[in-house]
Each structure stands twice: as C-alpha cells, then as structure tokens.
Motif scaffolding. Sequence first.
Motif, mmCIF file in Angstrom:
data_model
loop_
_atom_site.group_PDB
_atom_site.id
_atom_site.type_symbol
_atom_site.label_atom_id
_atom_site.label_comp_id
_atom_site.label_asym_id
_atom_site.label_seq_id
_atom_site.Cartn_x
_atom_site.Cartn_y
_atom_site.Cartn_z
ATOM 1 N N ILE A 54 0.831 -1.209 0.000
ATOM 2 C CA ILE A 54 0.000 0.000 0.000
ATOM 3 C C ILE A 54 0.865 1.258 0.000
ATOM 4 N N ASN A 55 1.947 1.242 0.783
ATOM 5 C CA ASN A 55 2.828 2.397 0.908
ATOM 6 C C ASN A 55 3.427 2.791 -0.444
ATOM 7 N N PHE A 56 4.010 1.815 -1.134
ATOM 8 C CA PHE A 56 4.612 2.096 -2.442
ATOM 9 C C PHE A 56 3.539 2.452 -3.471
ATOM 10 N N SER A 57 2.412 1.757 -3.423
ATOM 11 C CA SER A 57 1.336 2.002 -4.385
ATOM 12 C C SER A 57 0.819 3.428 -4.287
ATOM 13 N N GLU A 58 0.596 3.895 -3.052
ATOM 14 C CA GLU A 58 0.074 5.253 -2.875
ATOM 15 C C GLU A 58 1.111 6.305 -3.255
#
Length: 269
Positions: A54-58
């Motif tokens: 989620i961190n990298f995706s956002e």
Amino acid sequence: MRAQDIFWSGNIKYLRLRQKLSQETLSEKLGITRVKLNAHESGRTANPTIDDLINFSEFFRMSIDSLLKIDLTKLSEQKMKDLELGSELFMKGDNIRVLAITVDKDEKENVEYVPIKAKAGYRSGFSDPEFLATLPKFNLPNLPRNGTFRMFPTIGDSMLPVPEGSDIITRYIQDWTKVKDETPCIVILKGEQDFVFKQVTINRDGTMLLQSFNKQYFAYTVPVSEVLELWEYYSFHSRQLPEPQTDMQQLMKMLQEMQQEVKELRGKK
C-alpha cells in the motif's frame, strides 16, 4: 504466480529513478530505512507486506496489481503517464482499496457513524477493523441490501441546502470509473485535509473536480491519488426543518425547469 512473473523489485527501482530520487530520499519519504528499500529493489524481499504494498502504491500512484504483474520498464511514456494520472486499475480499486466493515451478531453489516472527534483518526484507521470497532454503530431500516453504508457529520455551510450539523448517510463506492458527473459524495482526503461533502466529477486527466452545493464556494480539483475513499450520498438526517423557498429561489427553479423542457424538445427534433 511464478517468481519470474513478478516485477516488483524492478518496478520499484525504475519508478524511483524515473522520479530522479536517491534511495535515501525515497526511503525518507516512505518512512522506511534505506536498507529495507534496497532489499525491495534488489529482489531480496520476496513477499512484500501489505503495508509495504500500500505504501509504495500510494506514493507512486500505481495500483498494486500493476506494480506486481506489469513490467513497467517495457511500457511507453504515454502509457506510464496514463497509469500515473489515474489508471483504470487504480480507479476501479479492486487491488488497492480495502474496505473494513463490522457486523452484528446476525452477521449483518453495521452502519458505522464517524463522529467529529474521530475524523482525524479515521484517515489513518479507515481500513483497520479494530479502529472501526470503536465507532458508534447501528442498523437502519429500509436500506438496500446491496451496499455498505456509513454515516458522516457535516460542518459549515458549503453543503447548503443540506442544513449544517446534519448527518449524511452514504454508500461506499469501490469502482470510481462508474461515478457519474456531479455525484454527491462524502470525499475522504489524505493528510490534514477535512472530509468534504461535494458534487464529484472525475476528469480524464486523473483529477477529481469537487463542487460545493453552496454556489458561494469555488470549485476545485484534487488528484485522484489524494482521495482515500468515496461515499455516495444516500440520505441525510437532520433535526432542523428546511427553510421555505424565497420568491427568487422559486423563480430560479421555474427557469431551470423551462431550460430542461427546451433541452428535451430540441433533443426530439
């Protein structure tokens, strides 16, 4: 999926270099160590955690599905821009937006209420079942069975004619590609921004146009990547009686009805 079909490590490094970021700078922005980032880029992290996904995706404005399954280094510059500005995968949200819910003893979904004092915590805990369990919850009669509903308070006069202090009952929107122009929604924004109740139009350039119901407020746009959740208006609850229409409001309504009739007549020609 076979290991050779996963492009996570190469994609993370490619996106970092594409934005001309050093490992040190990116790790600071993501809130992780440089050692951990290097492990991701070198392929030593075979199974990234959900938090990392989620961190990298956002941060990169890429769906998790794209980061894992698509070799981004093979895509054209235009295709990369399309993905970054709000790809169909991101807009549909199937692999990036995780909706947490609570249920009653009969396994029926609750309607959670997000009071004003919980608004700041909601932005960080909206996907955490433990946080949602702390919110007031109830069941409402006659709600459609197909959907997840939540209630949010309103503050200020930008929502008029909905009275200030009303509670908005909303239905969760998973697939943003199906949002029609000027759909009334509670919009949950990232960072320190507040919840807003606006008419939402999603533009083709990957931005979201937010228009107030009170025309004294200017419309503005935000990147879709800055939006955490969309909740479509269903109804509202208020103890305040609506104010009677003024002569000017009645006149405006008549003019709008006439304009609509003329538009329909022209369409029949």
